[in-house]
Design a protein around this motif. Structure first.
Motif, PDB file in Angstrom:
ATOM      1  N   PRO A   1      -8.798  12.036  -4.174  1.00  0.00           N
ATOM      2  CA  PRO A   1      -9.504  11.551  -2.983  1.00  0.00           C
ATOM      3  C   PRO A   1      -9.072  10.136  -2.583  1.00  0.00           C
ATOM      4  O   PRO A   1      -8.954   9.835  -1.394  1.00  0.00           O
ATOM      5  N   ARG A   2      -8.798   9.284  -3.564  1.00  0.00           N
ATOM      6  CA  ARG A   2      -8.329   7.925  -3.267  1.00  0.00           C
ATOM      7  C   ARG A   2      -6.986   7.963  -2.548  1.00  0.00           C
ATOM      8  O   ARG A   2      -6.761   7.252  -1.581  1.00  0.00           O
ATOM      9  N   HIS A   3      -6.086   8.813  -3.028  1.00  0.00           N
ATOM     10  CA  HIS A   3      -4.767   8.944  -2.405  1.00  0.00           C
ATOM     11  C   HIS A   3      -4.908   9.391  -0.946  1.00  0.00           C
ATOM     12  O   HIS A   3      -4.255   8.841  -0.054  1.00  0.00           O
ATOM     13  N   LYS A   4      -5.759  10.358  -0.711  1.00  0.00           N
ATOM     14  CA  LYS A   4      -5.940  10.871   0.646  1.00  0.00           C
ATOM     15  C   LYS A   4      -6.544   9.810   1.569  1.00  0.00           C
ATOM     16  O   LYS A   4      -6.105   9.646   2.705  1.00  0.00           O
ATOM     17  N   LEU A   5      -7.536   9.074   1.086  1.00  0.00           N
ATOM     18  CA  LEU A   5      -8.163   8.037   1.910  1.00  0.00           C
ATOM     19  C   LEU A   5      -7.190   6.896   2.206  1.00  0.00           C
ATOM     20  O   LEU A   5      -7.008   6.494   3.358  1.00  0.00           O
ATOM     21  N   LEU A   6      -6.531   6.389   1.149  1.00  0.00           N
ATOM     22  CA  LEU A   6      -5.583   5.292   1.351  1.00  0.00           C
ATOM     23  C   LEU A   6      -4.375   5.736   2.170  1.00  0.00           C
ATOM     24  O   LEU A   6      -3.799   4.942   2.914  1.00  0.00           O
TER      25      LEU A   6
ATOM     26  N   LEU B   1       0.829  -1.208   0.000  1.00  0.00           N
ATOM     27  CA  LEU B   1       0.000   0.000   0.000  1.00  0.00           C
ATOM     28  C   LEU B   1       0.862   1.257   0.000  1.00  0.00           C
ATOM     29  O   LEU B   1       0.601   2.202  -0.753  1.00  0.00           O
ATOM     30  N   GLY B   2       1.894   1.267   0.826  1.00  0.00           N
ATOM     31  CA  GLY B   2       2.801   2.413   0.847  1.00  0.00           C
ATOM     32  C   GLY B   2       3.505   2.605  -0.483  1.00  0.00           C
ATOM     33  O   GLY B   2       3.651   3.732  -0.961  1.00  0.00           O
ATOM     34  N   GLY B   3       3.945   1.504  -1.087  1.00  0.00           N
ATOM     35  CA  GLY B   3       4.573   1.600  -2.408  1.00  0.00           C
ATOM     36  C   GLY B   3       3.616   2.161  -3.442  1.00  0.00           C
ATOM     37  O   GLY B   3       3.971   3.033  -4.238  1.00  0.00           O
ATOM     38  N   TYR B   4       2.383   1.677  -3.430  1.00  0.00           N
ATOM     39  CA  TYR B   4       1.366   2.183  -4.360  1.00  0.00           C
ATOM     40  C   TYR B   4       1.154   3.678  -4.167  1.00  0.00           C
ATOM     41  O   TYR B   4       1.124   4.447  -5.136  1.00  0.00           O
ATOM     42  N   LEU B   5       1.011   4.102  -2.915  1.00  0.00           N
ATOM     43  CA  LEU B   5       0.752   5.519  -2.644  1.00  0.00           C
ATOM     44  C   LEU B   5       1.904   6.408  -3.099  1.00  0.00           C
ATOM     45  O   LEU B   5       1.679   7.516  -3.579  1.00  0.00           O
ATOM     46  N   LEU B   6       3.130   5.930  -2.962  1.00  0.00           N
ATOM     47  CA  LEU B   6       4.273   6.736  -3.374  1.00  0.00           C
ATOM     48  C   LEU B   6       4.466   6.749  -4.885  1.00  0.00           C
ATOM     49  O   LEU B   6       5.050   7.684  -5.427  1.00  0.00           O
ATOM     50  N   LEU B   7       3.972   5.731  -5.575  1.00  0.00           N
ATOM     51  CA  LEU B   7       4.192   5.638  -7.016  1.00  0.00           C
ATOM     52  C   LEU B   7       2.998   6.095  -7.857  1.00  0.00           C
ATOM     53  O   LEU B   7       3.157   6.411  -9.024  1.00  0.00           O
ATOM     54  N   ALA B   8       1.806   6.132  -7.277  1.00  0.00           N
ATOM     55  CA  ALA B   8       0.592   6.476  -8.029  1.00  0.00           C
ATOM     56  C   ALA B   8       0.348   7.985  -7.999  1.00  0.00           C
ATOM     57  O   ALA B   8       1.092   8.750  -7.398  1.00  0.00           O
ATOM     58  N   ALA B   9      -0.738   8.396  -8.657  1.00  0.00           N
ATOM     59  CA  ALA B   9      -1.127   9.810  -8.707  1.00  0.00           C
ATOM     60  C   ALA B   9      -1.383  10.333  -7.301  1.00  0.00           C
ATOM     61  O   ALA B   9      -1.945   9.638  -6.459  1.00  0.00           O
ATOM     62  N   LYS B  10      -0.980  11.562  -7.071  1.00  0.00           N
ATOM     63  CA  LYS B  10      -1.107  12.174  -5.748  1.00  0.00           C
ATOM     64  C   LYS B  10      -2.234  13.200  -5.738  1.00  0.00           C
ATOM     65  O   LYS B  10      -2.617  13.743  -6.753  1.00  0.00           O
ATOM     66  N   GLY B  11      -2.744  13.469  -4.553  1.00  0.00           N
ATOM     67  CA  GLY B  11      -3.728  14.527  -4.378  1.00  0.00           C
ATOM     68  C   GLY B  11      -5.161  14.144  -4.676  1.00  0.00           C
ATOM     69  O   GLY B  11      -6.060  14.950  -4.495  1.00  0.00           O
TER      70      GLY B  11
END
Length: 189
Positions: free
Chosen positions: A98-103, A86-96
């Motif tokens: 609503p999904r990014h903020k929730l995850l 999950l942390g890897g996904y959050l650092l590599l995926a689109a930022k900002g």
């Protein structure tokens, strides 16, 4: 007699610009190529090794896991395992988004539960050097939230990459390399 008008015809109005239907990238930041490479390698390698160790244990290829069946260890393992991918996904995926903020909030809660449960895991009745990551994780969580709320995205990014690579990956590597630790036993028998 009437004069013929030799003037040019009235100009036709320019067409209105077409609405831009292309999706714009999500607002926010991206990590640089060095951090992206480090996060990618750490995420994929650690996830692969965790799946391998858990698979061996699930298939009954690891004897004597019963003495690890203590509530703090179960909580620790159950919360740390999803933080890696999950942390890897959050650092590599689109930022900002609503999904990014929730995850991101889910990831942070998992990290805090993981760190809290580690306090109750003590071999030989005392804390070890690996417990230094507990206050580091608490401090990092506070900094991550504080910088995001202030809108300091550069500091937010820096704290998250550092937290992922130090407070999560270093103890993870130790869990696999130090004999007697659960992940070491599950991976190497």
């Amino acid at each position: 007699m009437t004069a013929l008008s030799l003037s040019a015809p009235a100009p036709t109005p320019a067409p209105a610009p077409a609405a831009n239907t292309a999706r714009r990238p999500a607002a926010g930041f991206d990590i640089g190529p060095v951090a992206r490479t480090a996060v990618s390698l750490a995420c994929f390698t650690m996830t692969f090794v965790m799946v391998l160790a858990l698979g061996k244990a699930a298939l009954g290829m690891v004897p004597n896991l019963h003495h690890y069946a203590k509530l703090p260890i179960i909580i620790h393992v159950a919360t740390v395992i999803p933080t890696v991918p999950l942390g890897g996904y959050l650092l590599l995926a689109a930022k900002g988004t609503p999904r990014h903020k929730l995850l991101g909030k889910v990831w942070l809660v998992l990290m805090l539960v993981t760190a809290t449960s580690a306090i109750f895991i003590q071999s030989s009745g005392s804390f070890s050097w690996i417990h230094l990551f507990v206050p580091l994780t608490f401090h990092a969580a506070w900094k991550v939230v504080a910088t995001a709320r202030k809108g300091d995205i550069a500091a937010h990014k820096r704290h998250l990459v550092t937290t992922y690579l130090t407070a999560l990956m270093l103890p993870g590597v130790a869990a696999f390399l130090i004999p007697g630790r659960l992940m070491n036993v599950m991976l190497f028998g």
